[in-house]
Design a protein around this motif. Structure first.
Motif, PDB file in Angstrom:
ATOM      1  N   VAL A 547       0.881  -1.177   0.000  1.00  0.00           N
ATOM      2  CA  VAL A 547       0.000   0.000   0.000  1.00  0.00           C
ATOM      3  C   VAL A 547       0.915   1.221   0.000  1.00  0.00           C
ATOM      4  CG1 VAL A 547      -1.849   1.244   1.181  1.00  0.00           C
ATOM      5  CG2 VAL A 547      -1.750  -1.251   1.320  1.00  0.00           C
ATOM      6  N   PHE A 548       1.042   1.869  -1.154  1.00  0.00           N
ATOM      7  CA  PHE A 548       2.009   2.954  -1.303  1.00  0.00           C
ATOM      8  C   PHE A 548       1.361   4.267  -0.868  1.00  0.00           C
ATOM      9  CE2 PHE A 548       2.930  -0.391  -4.344  1.00  0.00           C
ATOM     10  CZ  PHE A 548       4.248  -0.679  -4.006  1.00  0.00           C
ATOM     11  N   LEU A 549       1.790   4.755   0.299  1.00  0.00           N
ATOM     12  CA  LEU A 549       1.162   5.934   0.885  1.00  0.00           C
ATOM     13  C   LEU A 549       1.420   7.194   0.062  1.00  0.00           C
ATOM     14  CD1 LEU A 549       1.899   5.317   4.677  1.00  0.00           C
ATOM     15  CD2 LEU A 549      -0.091   4.622   3.329  1.00  0.00           C
ATOM     16  N   ASN A 550       2.552   7.231  -0.649  1.00  0.00           N
ATOM     17  CA  ASN A 550       2.858   8.437  -1.430  1.00  0.00           C
ATOM     18  C   ASN A 550       1.991   8.551  -2.688  1.00  0.00           C
ATOM     19  OD1 ASN A 550       4.069   6.322  -2.791  1.00  0.00           O
ATOM     20  ND2 ASN A 550       5.969   7.422  -3.229  1.00  0.00           N
ATOM     21  N   GLN A 551       1.179   7.503  -2.992  1.00  0.00           N
ATOM     22  CA  GLN A 551       0.282   7.552  -4.148  1.00  0.00           C
ATOM     23  C   GLN A 551      -1.186   7.701  -3.729  1.00  0.00           C
ATOM     24  OE1 GLN A 551       0.931   4.307  -6.869  1.00  0.00           O
ATOM     25  NE2 GLN A 551       3.066   4.854  -7.251  1.00  0.00           N
ATOM     26  N   ARG A 552      -1.408   8.081  -2.482  1.00  0.00           N
ATOM     27  CA  ARG A 552      -2.776   8.184  -1.978  1.00  0.00           C
ATOM     28  C   ARG A 552      -3.624   9.136  -2.823  1.00  0.00           C
ATOM     29  NH1 ARG A 552      -2.015  11.018   2.346  1.00  0.00           N
ATOM     30  NH2 ARG A 552      -1.067   9.299   3.494  1.00  0.00           N
ATOM     31  N   LYS A 553      -3.079  10.310  -3.145  1.00  0.00           N
ATOM     32  CA  LYS A 553      -3.852  11.294  -3.910  1.00  0.00           C
ATOM     33  C   LYS A 553      -4.006  10.881  -5.369  1.00  0.00           C
ATOM     34  CE  LYS A 553      -3.893  15.631  -2.893  1.00  0.00           C
ATOM     35  NZ  LYS A 553      -3.567  17.060  -2.671  1.00  0.00           N
ATOM     36  N   ILE A 554      -3.043  10.126  -5.903  1.00  0.00           N
ATOM     37  CA  ILE A 554      -3.200   9.592  -7.265  1.00  0.00           C
ATOM     38  C   ILE A 554      -4.359   8.610  -7.293  1.00  0.00           C
ATOM     39  CG2 ILE A 554      -2.118   8.215  -9.072  1.00  0.00           C
ATOM     40  CD1 ILE A 554       0.566   9.360  -8.263  1.00  0.00           C
ATOM     41  N   ARG A 555      -4.426   7.741  -6.293  1.00  0.00           N
ATOM     42  CA  ARG A 555      -5.537   6.787  -6.237  1.00  0.00           C
ATOM     43  C   ARG A 555      -6.875   7.511  -6.124  1.00  0.00           C
ATOM     44  NH1 ARG A 555      -1.690   3.823  -3.101  1.00  0.00           N
ATOM     45  NH2 ARG A 555      -2.502   4.680  -1.136  1.00  0.00           N
ATOM     46  N   SER A 556      -6.906   8.546  -5.310  1.00  0.00           N
ATOM     47  CA  SER A 556      -8.141   9.322  -5.169  1.00  0.00           C
ATOM     48  C   SER A 556      -8.541   9.963  -6.497  1.00  0.00           C
ATOM     49  CB  SER A 556      -7.943  10.395  -4.095  1.00  0.00           C
ATOM     50  OG  SER A 556      -9.087  11.218  -3.983  1.00  0.00           O
ATOM     51  N   LEU A 557      -7.550  10.496  -7.213  1.00  0.00           N
ATOM     52  CA  LEU A 557      -7.831  11.108  -8.512  1.00  0.00           C
ATOM     53  C   LEU A 557      -8.359  10.080  -9.497  1.00  0.00           C
ATOM     54  CD1 LEU A 557      -7.719  13.486 -10.487  1.00  0.00           C
ATOM     55  CD2 LEU A 557      -5.281  12.970 -10.843  1.00  0.00           C
ATOM     56  N   LEU A 558      -7.768   8.886  -9.481  1.00  0.00           N
ATOM     57  CA  LEU A 558      -8.242   7.823 -10.376  1.00  0.00           C
ATOM     58  C   LEU A 558      -9.695   7.463 -10.068  1.00  0.00           C
ATOM     59  CD1 LEU A 558      -5.080   5.540 -10.435  1.00  0.00           C
ATOM     60  CD2 LEU A 558      -6.053   6.763 -12.384  1.00  0.00           C
ATOM     61  N   GLY A 559     -10.031   7.405  -8.787  1.00  0.00           N
ATOM     62  CA  GLY A 559     -11.413   7.124  -8.418  1.00  0.00           C
ATOM     63  C   GLY A 559     -12.379   8.138  -8.995  1.00  0.00           C
ATOM     64  N   GLN A 560     -11.952   9.409  -9.047  1.00  0.00           N
ATOM     65  CA  GLN A 560     -12.810  10.451  -9.615  1.00  0.00           C
ATOM     66  C   GLN A 560     -12.892  10.365 -11.136  1.00  0.00           C
ATOM     67  OE1 GLN A 560     -11.400  14.295  -8.106  1.00  0.00           O
ATOM     68  NE2 GLN A 560     -10.738  13.275  -6.222  1.00  0.00           N
ATOM     69  N   LEU A 561     -11.778   9.978 -11.781  1.00  0.00           N
ATOM     70  CA  LEU A 561     -11.737   9.953 -13.249  1.00  0.00           C
ATOM     71  C   LEU A 561     -12.461   8.759 -13.851  1.00  0.00           C
ATOM     72  CD1 LEU A 561      -7.974  10.894 -13.863  1.00  0.00           C
ATOM     73  CD2 LEU A 561      -9.967  12.369 -14.190  1.00  0.00           C
ATOM     74  N   CYS A 562     -12.572   7.663 -13.092  1.00  0.00           N
ATOM     75  CA  CYS A 562     -12.982   6.384 -13.686  1.00  0.00           C
ATOM     76  C   CYS A 562     -14.481   6.139 -13.725  1.00  0.00           C
ATOM     77  CB  CYS A 562     -12.298   5.234 -12.941  1.00  0.00           C
ATOM     78  SG  CYS A 562     -10.556   5.067 -13.360  1.00  0.00           S
ATOM     79  N   ASN A 563     -15.273   6.985 -13.113  1.00  0.00           N
ATOM     80  CA  ASN A 563     -16.709   6.743 -13.092  1.00  0.00           C
ATOM     81  C   ASN A 563     -17.262   6.610 -14.507  1.00  0.00           C
ATOM     82  OD1 ASN A 563     -19.318   6.430 -12.117  1.00  0.00           O
ATOM     83  ND2 ASN A 563     -19.704   8.628 -12.069  1.00  0.00           N
ATOM     84  N   GLY A 564     -17.839   5.438 -14.814  1.00  0.00           N
ATOM     85  CA  GLY A 564     -18.425   5.204 -16.129  1.00  0.00           C
ATOM     86  C   GLY A 564     -17.425   4.901 -17.222  1.00  0.00           C
ATOM     87  N   ARG A 565     -16.150   4.680 -16.866  1.00  0.00           N
ATOM     88  CA  ARG A 565     -15.116   4.426 -17.865  1.00  0.00           C
ATOM     89  C   ARG A 565     -14.442   3.076 -17.621  1.00  0.00           C
ATOM     90  NH1 ARG A 565     -11.871  10.241 -18.012  1.00  0.00           N
ATOM     91  NH2 ARG A 565     -13.044  11.169 -19.723  1.00  0.00           N
ATOM     92  N   THR A 566     -13.812   2.554 -18.656  1.00  0.00           N
ATOM     93  CA  THR A 566     -12.979   1.365 -18.503  1.00  0.00           C
ATOM     94  C   THR A 566     -11.594   1.781 -18.025  1.00  0.00           C
ATOM     95  OG1 THR A 566     -12.375   1.511 -20.839  1.00  0.00           O
ATOM     96  CG2 THR A 566     -14.219   0.056 -20.264  1.00  0.00           C
ATOM     97  N   PHE A 567     -10.934   0.889 -17.271  1.00  0.00           N
ATOM     98  CA  PHE A 567      -9.675   1.250 -16.617  1.00  0.00           C
ATOM     99  C   PHE A 567      -8.634   0.171 -16.860  1.00  0.00           C
ATOM    100  CE2 PHE A 567      -6.999   0.977 -12.716  1.00  0.00           C
ATOM    101  CZ  PHE A 567      -6.325   2.194 -12.848  1.00  0.00           C
ATOM    102  N   LEU A 568      -7.423   0.602 -17.203  1.00  0.00           N
ATOM    103  CA  LEU A 568      -6.285  -0.292 -17.390  1.00  0.00           C
ATOM    104  C   LEU A 568      -5.167   0.142 -16.453  1.00  0.00           C
ATOM    105  CD1 LEU A 568      -4.612  -2.470 -18.901  1.00  0.00           C
ATOM    106  CD2 LEU A 568      -4.059  -0.717 -20.610  1.00  0.00           C
ATOM    107  N   HIS A 569      -4.652  -0.793 -15.671  1.00  0.00           N
ATOM    108  CA  HIS A 569      -3.572  -0.519 -14.717  1.00  0.00           C
ATOM    109  C   HIS A 569      -2.365  -1.349 -15.129  1.00  0.00           C
ATOM    110  CE1 HIS A 569      -2.315  -0.276 -10.182  1.00  0.00           C
ATOM    111  NE2 HIS A 569      -1.488   0.375 -10.990  1.00  0.00           N
ATOM    112  N   LEU A 570      -1.302  -0.694 -15.595  1.00  0.00           N
ATOM    113  CA  LEU A 570      -0.082  -1.371 -16.009  1.00  0.00           C
ATOM    114  C   LEU A 570       0.942  -1.325 -14.885  1.00  0.00           C
ATOM    115  CD1 LEU A 570       0.114   0.103 -19.612  1.00  0.00           C
ATOM    116  CD2 LEU A 570      -0.699  -2.166 -18.950  1.00  0.00           C
ATOM    117  N   TYR A 571       1.708  -2.424 -14.755  1.00  0.00           N
ATOM    118  CA  TYR A 571       2.599  -2.602 -13.608  1.00  0.00           C
ATOM    119  C   TYR A 571       1.760  -2.419 -12.335  1.00  0.00           C
ATOM    120  CZ  TYR A 571       5.995  -1.806 -17.334  1.00  0.00           C
ATOM    121  OH  TYR A 571       6.700  -1.888 -18.509  1.00  0.00           O
ATOM    122  N   GLY A 572       0.717  -3.219 -12.275  1.00  0.00           N
ATOM    123  CA  GLY A 572      -0.347  -2.988 -11.283  1.00  0.00           C
ATOM    124  C   GLY A 572      -0.030  -3.354  -9.866  1.00  0.00           C
TER     125      GLY A 572
END
Length: 734
Positions: A547-572
């Motif tokens: 659980v990478f704490l320095n990416q907390r805000k990136i994860r939050s941003l992804l949650g906002q961007l992904c509503n109704g969209r398909t999502f691909l996570h590379l080097y997941g």
């Protein structure tokens, strides 16, 4: 003149046997008694009874929900050799049972037999030979053998030397009701499904304002059997034929009467209110199969099946019964996901389904405690050879589950502490960050990050646990002094946070014993929370927790961007970003990760949050190769590439290879999509030509968490989009 009356000779009773799955014997016994059976007895896997007429056996064929086959016992004898079988079978007058124009087949089961009788196929051939020889000798004509679809089935069961020969009156196994065109990956037999539904408390008296709900319905077998039970529908009504129709002693008039009676009973139930019967499944392909089965059963007006993730499960009515047959997980990696799927389901049941009953059928009873509910009844059942349990519980409305919340308090460090400077800095950080975290409902954050050069370590809080990671020690530093400094810092941490030893995990930079590195122990995982998401964190085996704490805000941003969209996570990695995308409303997600060990955790993280199936898939592989191999496009892509990799199947360097990686990824991004690229490499520079071909913006300032504001271990983040078509055209024109 005195009229003489002749007394009819009393008929000898027929001896019948109903075979069934292990654990269902008592249910079948109750059925046979209700059908009018006499002298009903149970043995493992079978129920026997007597009947002077055919009524009880016809009712068993038509109405039994739990029996597999219905047999008419013809003879018992001692069998030591194949010749014994031939002689005994040949002594029966087979013309009383079927004509030479009827096809037949013989089947033998041998259990603990002697050396002269140890081949079931040869025993079957001896039965066939005896019957064929008898017909040929008497009529000059022999009946044909049809092993695929015989008119008459003859069964021989030999236990040591005790042989029982029987006529199969059911024909095909009774679990084949006739409605299931196809099944899911691990289908339940209809007889077992009916038993699960019955033992879960669903019957004809289920109140119509209740709901019968299966959130992992697969091919909808549980739902269909529940509807047949509530609708008082005879399970044999939809079968095209039974074995007894080819039997010479078949009483067609009696059978037709019983069928008419069954239809009348079923029709009466159509006039009353029904409970809601609803099924969900995460796999849209399985949902299509389930709907086809429901239509075949004629229940499309009674059963609703929809595609839905477990994470979205809510009670449709105030009261009802959840009946569930969750995935089993045969491989170890699958079992890990199943374990956390159980945890997720238990949390949802406790939190949202007060007033409901639960029937939970599992092949992993050792994982049942993961649900966190009190089981009221435990039934031992078998799905084929697999030992299973049906566990019954009720959601207690008075004690809703709430996860424990740990509130940290800081304490002014003692004067005599050896690491006084470190303790003061830690205390100062606590004064600033603990209140900040509480205001934002954060339970996982960084408290200290090498603020003082001589204490080159980080201190992270993961709910009630503290993780201390020592950064690599320079070769010029005395190792004994470095270890003493680390020990002093640990003492200061325990003092300032009043933390017991059991809550403190240390990832030291000291060199490990090579022998210890090869000792593979299964890492204990801890559940931690971020918003509405839950992650699995490991504190002992590696340099990161997953659980990478320095990416907390990136994860939050992804949650906002992904509503109704398909999502691909590379080097997941462990798919924490994928979880946030799913929680944020992504219609589907794919996580690509090279490490199988990381993928196991990734799947477990998704299961823990109620996401799975083909719409939330995890793929093993090299991310760049995976990009080259497909053409599907995605609405949001997140790349969290490593700085470097020297694995023979994944050689990668962020400085040299990022341009190719990003161009490949942009080729898989939809025209209006968004790609986020995260990079932790020092002195990284994005290839300038990317700015010409795409809309590129560095958003690092927006994605650095407050607790990492002064950290040297931050993650840079870039946002890439396709240029509008007119801008792209302007660019390529000379």
């Amino acid at each position: 003149m005195i009229k003489r009356t002749t007394r009819r000779k009393k008929k000898d009773p027929h001896h019948f046997v109903a075979t069934c799955g292990a654990g269902l014997e008592n249910l079948v016994k109750e059925e046979i008694i209700s059908f009018g059976g006499i002298d009903v007895k149970t043995t493992p896997g079978a129920v026997s009874w007597q009947g002077t007429t055919l009524q009880s056996v016809y009712r068993a064929c038509l109405w039994s929900r739990f029996a597999s086959r219905i047999l008419l016992e013809l003879r018992t004898f001692t069998a030591n050799t194949p010749d014994d079988i031939y002689r005994e079978v040949g002594s029966i007058d087979w013309s009383l049972h079927f004509s030479g124009d009827t096809t037949f087949a013989a089947y033998a089961t041998l259990v603990k037999t002697g050396p002269e009788l140890n081949h079931s196929h040869f025993a079957s051939l001896k039965i066939k030979d005896a019957i064929v020889d008898q017909f040929r000798k008497r009529t000059g004509k022999r009946p044909d053998v049809d092993v695929r679809k015989p008119g008459i089935r003859i069964n021989l069961h030999v236990q040591k030397t005790e042989a029982t020969l029987a006529l199969d009156l059911s024909g095909d196994s009774l679990h084949r009701r006739g409605y299931r065109a196809s099944a899911g990956e691990a289908p339940l037999k209809e007889t077992l499904a009916a038993a699960i539904v019955h033992l879960a408390g669903i019957n004809k008296n289920t109140p119509p304002d209740h709901c019968i709900l299966d959130p992992m319905c697969g091919s909808a077998t549980l739902l269909i059997e529940a509807a047949l039970i509530y609708g008082d529908s005879a399970p044999g009504l939809q079968r095209k034929e039974f074995g007894f129709v080819y039997w010479s002693r078949h009483n067609a008039k009696l059978w037709d009467k019983l069928v008419s009676e069954a239809i009348e009973r079923e029709d009466k139930r159509t006039e009353i209110p029904w409970p809601s019967i609803i099924g969900y499944d995460a796999d849209p392909r399985v949902v299509a199969v389930a709907r086809k089965n429901v239509i075949n059963a004629g229940l499309q007006d009674r059963i609703i099946v929809k595609q839905r993730q477990l994470a979205r499960l809510q009670p449709p009515t105030a009261k009802g019964t959840l009946v569930v047959n969750p995935p089993y997980g045969e491989r170890l990696s699958e079992k890990e996901s199943v374990k956390y799927l159980y945890r997720c389901f238990g949390r949802i049941f406790r939190d949202n389904f007060s007033g409901w009953q639960l029937g939970f059928f599992t092949a992993n009873p050792d994982l049942a405690d993961m649900l966190g509910v009190s089981w009221q009844v435990r039934n031992r059942l078998y799905n084929g050879p697999i030992k299973c349990r049906l566990l019954n519980a009720a959601a207690d409305a008075t004690t809703p589950y709430t996860p424990p919340v740990h509130i940290w308090e800081s304490h002014k460090p003692a004067e005599e502490l050896p690491a006084r400077d470190f303790a003061n800095r830690l205390y100062k950080n606590c004064q600033k960050l603990l209140a900040w975290a509480r205001e934002r409902n954060l339970s996982c954050f960084r408290l200290y990050d090498a603020d003082l050069p001589e204490y080159n370590l980080s201190v992270d809080l993961y709910e009630q646990w503290i993780v201390v990671q020592e950064y690599p020690r320079p070769a010029s530093i005395d190792q004994v002094k470095a270890q003493q400094r680390l020990d002093d810092a640990l003492g200061a941490i325990r003092d300032v946070l009043a933390a017991p030893h059991s809550t403190l995990f240390i990832q030291s930079a000291a060199k490990k014993n090579p022998k210890d590195q090869h000792k593979k122990k299964r890492e204990k995982l801890y559940e931690v929370h971020e918003g509405t998401a839950t992650y699995l964190a490991g504190f002992t085996h590696s340099r990161d927790t997953g659980v990478f704490l320095n990416q907390r805000k990136i994860r939050s941003l992804l949650g906002q961007l992904c509503n109704g969209r398909t999502f691909l996570h590379l080097y997941g990695k462990t798919a924490t970003a994928t979880v946030q995308a799913a929680v944020g409303g992504a219609t589907s997600t794919i996580t690509v990760e090279f490490s199988e060990q990381q993928l196991v955790r990734a799947r477990a993280n998704l299961s823990l949050n109620g996401y799975g199936g083909p719409l939330h898939a995890c793929k093993a592989g090299n991310s760049m190769e995976w990009l080259r191999s497909g053409r599907e496009r995605y609405g949001v892509i997140f790349i969290d590439a490593p700085t470097s990799s020297r694995h023979k199947k994944m050689v990668f360097d962020i400085h040299a290879d990022h341009e190719e990686l990003l161009r490949l990824a942009m080729g898989r991004l939809s025209q209006s999509g968004i790609l986020l690229f995260a990079c932790t490499a020092q002195r990284f520079t994005l290839e300038p030509t990317l700015f010409l071909d795409f809309k590129v913006e560095e958003i690092t300032g927006q994605t650095i968490p407050f607790d990492f504001a002064d950290s040297k271990h931050n993650c840079r983040c870039f946002r890439l989009q396709h240029l509008p078509e007119e801008e792209e055209n302007d660019h390529v024109q000379p």
